[in-house]
Scaffold this active site. Structure first.
Site, PDB file in Angstrom:
ATOM      1  CB  ALA A  72      -0.922  -0.002   1.213  1.00 65.09           C
ATOM      2  N   GLY A 121       0.863   3.728  -2.084  1.00 69.88           N
ATOM      3  CA  GLY A 121       0.101   4.958  -2.288  1.00 69.88           C
ATOM      4  C   GLY A 121       0.762   5.882  -3.298  1.00 69.88           C
ATOM      5  CB  CYS A 146      -3.171   2.467  -8.199  1.00 70.26           C
ATOM      6  SG  CYS A 146      -2.308   2.312  -6.624  1.00 70.26           S
ATOM      7  CB  THR A 178      -1.745  -5.380  -6.780  1.00 72.90           C
ATOM      8  OG1 THR A 178      -2.252  -4.047  -6.638  1.00 72.90           O
ATOM      9  CG2 THR A 178      -0.246  -5.322  -6.980  1.00 72.90           C
ATOM     10  N   GLY A 208       2.923 -11.080  -6.809  1.00 71.04           N
ATOM     11  CA  GLY A 208       3.806 -12.228  -6.615  1.00 71.04           C
ATOM     12  C   GLY A 208       3.183 -13.520  -7.123  1.00 71.04           C
ATOM     13  N   GLY A 247       1.918 -10.689 -13.606  1.00 74.00           N
ATOM     14  CA  GLY A 247       1.305 -11.172 -12.376  1.00 74.00           C
ATOM     15  C   GLY A 247       1.995 -12.453 -11.960  1.00 74.00           C
ATOM     16  N   GLY A 248       2.945 -12.331 -11.043  1.00 72.14           N
ATOM     17  CA  GLY A 248       3.558 -13.508 -10.450  1.00 72.14           C
ATOM     18  C   GLY A 248       4.587 -14.231 -11.278  1.00 72.14           C
TER      19      GLY A 248
HETATM   20  C1  LIG Z   1       5.703  -2.253  -4.348  1.00 66.53           C
HETATM   21  C2  LIG Z   1       4.876  -2.181  -5.603  1.00 66.53           C
HETATM   22  C3  LIG Z   1       4.613  -0.944  -6.204  1.00 66.53           C
HETATM   23  C4  LIG Z   1       3.854  -0.840  -7.356  1.00 66.53           C
HETATM   24  N1  LIG Z   1       3.648   0.386  -7.934  1.00 66.53           N
HETATM   25  C5  LIG Z   1       2.959   0.478  -9.114  1.00 66.53           C
HETATM   26  C6  LIG Z   1       2.808   1.733  -9.792  1.00 66.53           C
HETATM   27  O1  LIG Z   1       3.337   2.783  -9.362  1.00 66.53           O
HETATM   28  N2  LIG Z   1       2.095   1.758 -10.947  1.00 66.53           N
HETATM   29  C7  LIG Z   1       1.528   0.627 -11.477  1.00 66.53           C
HETATM   30  O2  LIG Z   1       0.893   0.704 -12.527  1.00 66.53           O
HETATM   31  N3  LIG Z   1       1.665  -0.575 -10.862  1.00 66.53           N
HETATM   32  C8  LIG Z   1       2.374  -0.683  -9.711  1.00 66.53           C
HETATM   33  N4  LIG Z   1       2.539  -1.921  -9.097  1.00 66.53           N
HETATM   34  C9  LIG Z   1       1.945  -3.121  -9.711  1.00 66.53           C
HETATM   35  C10 LIG Z   1       2.961  -3.897 -10.558  1.00 66.53           C
HETATM   36  O3  LIG Z   1       3.425  -3.106 -11.626  1.00 66.53           O
HETATM   37  C11 LIG Z   1       2.371  -5.203 -11.107  1.00 66.53           C
HETATM   38  O4  LIG Z   1       1.204  -4.886 -11.847  1.00 66.53           O
HETATM   39  C12 LIG Z   1       1.970  -6.183 -10.000  1.00 66.53           C
HETATM   40  O5  LIG Z   1       2.937  -6.174  -8.975  1.00 66.53           O
HETATM   41  C13 LIG Z   1       1.770  -7.610 -10.492  1.00 66.53           C
HETATM   42  O6  LIG Z   1       2.973  -8.180 -10.978  1.00 66.53           O
HETATM   43  P1  LIG Z   1       3.917  -9.160 -10.087  1.00 66.53           P
HETATM   44  O7  LIG Z   1       3.034 -10.196  -9.490  1.00 66.53           O
HETATM   45  O8  LIG Z   1       4.934  -9.677 -11.052  1.00 66.53           O
HETATM   46  O9  LIG Z   1       4.515  -8.292  -9.039  1.00 66.53           O
HETATM   47  C14 LIG Z   1       3.303  -2.018  -7.933  1.00 66.53           C
HETATM   48  C15 LIG Z   1       3.564  -3.266  -7.330  1.00 66.53           C
HETATM   49  C16 LIG Z   1       4.346  -3.371  -6.194  1.00 66.53           C
HETATM   50  C17 LIG Z   1       4.609  -4.724  -5.587  1.00 66.53           C
END
Ligand SMILES: Cc1cc2nc3c(=O)[nH]c(=O)nc-3n(C[C@H](O)[C@H](O)[C@H](O)COP(=O)(O)O)c2cc1C
Ligand SMILES: Cc1cc2nc3c(=O)[nH]c(=O)nc-3n(C[C@H](O)[C@H](O)[C@H](O)COP(=O)(O)OP(=O)(O)OC[C@H]3O[C@@H](n4cnc5c(N)ncnc54)[C@H](O)[C@@H]3O)c2cc1C
Ligand code: FES
Lengths: 258, 302
Positions: free
Chosen positions: B69, B71, B128, B192, B216, B242-243
């Protein structure tokens, strides 16, 4: 930051031993081929961890030399319990050294305030050539022999206070306040330990006008400044990543929750 | 095998992109590899004004995943252009990730980036879950999503526009179609999943914001399903995420129809993972006899 240092590599476990108390583990990895400053840390993640635990874990470098990289950690949760099961020969991914370190004031006395496993980064500090401007006050819960206290006390002036009851904790706070006050305008304190202790240290540094540095243990997701999960609030009202702007901060620069 | 892929008007060296918010401004990872070796870098979300982000704690680890979170803490577009962008080495392909609270502000941000040579494409974050205004409410309502995309397209010049979809909807295809009808050049998904983690002893949430976004390996099956559904519903390139934590995962997303993928939480597990993955994907594709991504993409047998 020294770029010739190898930033991310797999190191071999040389030994992973519980101390005389099973909740404190002394881990030695093969030499990483770099040097670092006391207060800097590494992120570590066993190579075989799979995906159940997604984050690496941050630990202060207790000591590093061509004999190996030593970390002392306490088992508190899922990750540290798994780390405690490491066996010689297994590989651990390590990136570092990371973050800002404790800055010694060579011209004045420097008092180390360590709490529990927060003693770890000071083992390396006590090994420096000049130690006459260093001393330590150590607050601890387990018996003294469980910690690397003797290694430090053999080189610098040290005193220890055990805390078993709330009254002991109150007394430790009184002594902290006295020591911090005595250094106002004269020297500085360097603190590492549980957050309640750091809050006390910061409070008395500000109250008495004593210079101080504290090492924060915020929850970290990446260690490299990318996830923005480890931030702390500066007195200017910004959030800064403690993995790159810290973990060691000047007490005047940051807020520590109420 | 030539790993190159064509994403609409955008050519990438390979299909591995780092996901927004998990790779900082790229600078944080320069010590761990060559930024120009990655297909593209999607930068941390940027808004017009700087944002401080949410209080601590902001992240929590969950089995096979994490909650965040943050933000949308960021330095704001002005500081980004002055203090970050010039330091990102030439040769890296950059995608700006935009966040705003109104369609007009999204348009304004797009206008600013439309003249930045170093930015190859724009990704519009209407998904978001960690901000009160804007964010996911745009991504959950097809009319609002279309309004944002329209405003961005009007000001984006020649930059391709990627719309990033939220999984926190009943039918992801409805928003996907609305975004494409409004002019989206590409879609990326998933952001997410809204989630929670609580501590029975302190009786508190592990996040100050109470709820956060789950990412993740835990979310991969959901992401794969949504990419599969959207690939069949629209006719624009899709970037799946996603993951993803392995070359196998990358090929799974391409198999169900993704043109490229983004790597998020995996970047935290080891800071050189994105760099290593580029090579691992090439080796795996070759071992399976894949000669071009176009031949392999979307060939899932159902
Ligand atoms: C710490 C963190 C910060 C993130 N910040 C953004 C962001 O600023 N803009 C955005 O579009 N997605 C953001 N995401 C989402 C990721 O870009 C991605 O869509 C999501 O983590 C799923 O992929 P993953 O499972 O490979 O992490 C963020 C994710 C994480 C974990
Ligand atoms: C810069 C830095 C240096 C550190 N150096 C040392 C060290 O030398 N020796 C040592 O024993 N520990 C050190 N820590 C703390 C150590 O990182 C945590 O104890 C560890 O990450 C907990 O992992 P876990 O999986 O066992 O806990 P989890 O299962 O993640 O959580 C279990 C409990 O531990 C708490 N916790 C989680 N992360 C942290 C954290 N980062 N700090 C404190 N508590 C946490 C949680 O709130 C929870 O209550 C350091 C932390 C930082 C940030
Ligand atoms: S741990 Fe990720 S920014 Fe500090």
């Amino acid at each position: 930051m020294i770029d010739s240092q190898t930033p991310c590599r797999d190191l071999e476990v040389l030994s992973c031993r519980p101390g005389s108390d099973p909740s404190l583990i002394d881990l030695v990895l093969s030499a990483p081929g770099w040097t670092c400053k006391p207060g800097q840390f590494v992120m570590i993640r066993p190579a075989h961890w799979g995906v159940e635990l997604v984050w690496p874990r941050p630990f202060s470098v207790c000591d590093v030399s061509d004999k190996g990289l030593r970390i002392i950690f306490q088992t508190v949760g899922r990750g540290t319990r798994k780390l405690a099961e490491l066996e010689p020969g297994q590989k651990v991914t390590v990136w570092g050294p990371l973050g800002r370190w404790f800055r010694i004031d060579e011209a004045r006395p420097n008092l180390i305030l360590a709490g529990g496993v927060g003693i770890a980064p000071f083992v390396m500090l006590a090994r420096r050539e000049r130690t006459d401007n260093l001393s330590m006050l150590f607050g601890h819960r387990l018996d003294l022999e469980h910690y690397p206290y003797d290694e430090i006390a053999a080189r610098i002036k040290s005193e220890a206070m055990q805390q078993k009851t709330p009254a002991d904790i109150a007394q430790f706070e009184t002594v902290l306040s006295e020591r911090i006050k005595a250094l106002a305008g004269v020297g500085q304190v360097l603190a590492c330990g549980p957050e309640p202790m750091l809050k006390v240290v910061r409070k008395y540094c500000l109250l008495h006008g004593t210079d101080g540095q504290v090492s924060l243990e915020n929850r970290m997701g990446c260690g490299v400044g990318a996830c923005l999960g480890c931030v702390c609030k500066t007195t200017a009202g910004d959030y800064v990543q403690s993995c790159v702007h810290g973990p060691v901060f000047d007490v005047r620069d940051i807020e520590l929750g109420v | 095998m030539d790993q190159k892929i064509q994403l609409g008007p955008l050519t990438l060296k390979n299909p591995v992109i780092t996901a927004s918010g998990t790779f900082g401004y790229g600078l944080e990872f320069m010590r761990y590899g060559d930024l120009s070796a990655i297909g593209a870098i999607c930068l941390k979300g940027i808004s017009l004004a700087p944002r401080a982000g949410n209080p601590m704690p902001r992240i929590a680890e969950t089995p096979c995943g994490m909650l965040n979170a943050i933000g949308l803490q960021n330095v704001g577009v002005e500081k980004f252009l002055k203090e970050k962008l010039p330091y990102i080495p030439a040769g890296a392909t950059l995608i700006a990730n935009l966040y705003a609270q109104t369609p007009e502000d999204f348009g304004e941000l797009a206008g600013i980036f439309s003249t930045e040579d170093k930015i190859a494409a724009l990704e519009v974050n209407i998904s978001c879950p960690n901000v009160r205004e804007g964010g996911v409410q745009f991504g959950q309502d097809p009319h609002m999503a279309a309004a944002v995309v329209g405003a961005v397209k009007k000001r984006s010049g020649t930059k391709p526009v990627i719309v990033k979809l939220s999984p926190n909807v009943t039918d992801v295809r409805v928003i996907a179609k609305a975004a494409v009808d409004a002019g989206a050049d590409m879609l990326s998904l998933i952001n997410t999943l809204s989630g929670m983690s609580v501590d029975i002893r302190t009786r508190r949430s592990r996040l100050a914001n109470v709820v956060g976004g789950l990412s993740g390996p835990a979310i991969k099956p959901v992401a794969l399903r949504m990419v599969h559904q959207v690939a069949q519903a629209v006719n624009v390139p899709i970037i799946g995420m996603g993951g993803i934590t392995s070359a196998e995962d990358v090929l799974e997303f391409i198999l169900v129809g993704a043109h490229a993928v983004q790597i998020g939480t995996y970047n935290f597990m080891r800071p050189d993972n994105a760099f290593r993955l580029v090579e691992e994907v090439r080796v795996l594709a070759e071992s399976l006899g894949i000669e071009s991504w176009d031949d392999y993409r979307g060939t899932l047998q159902v």
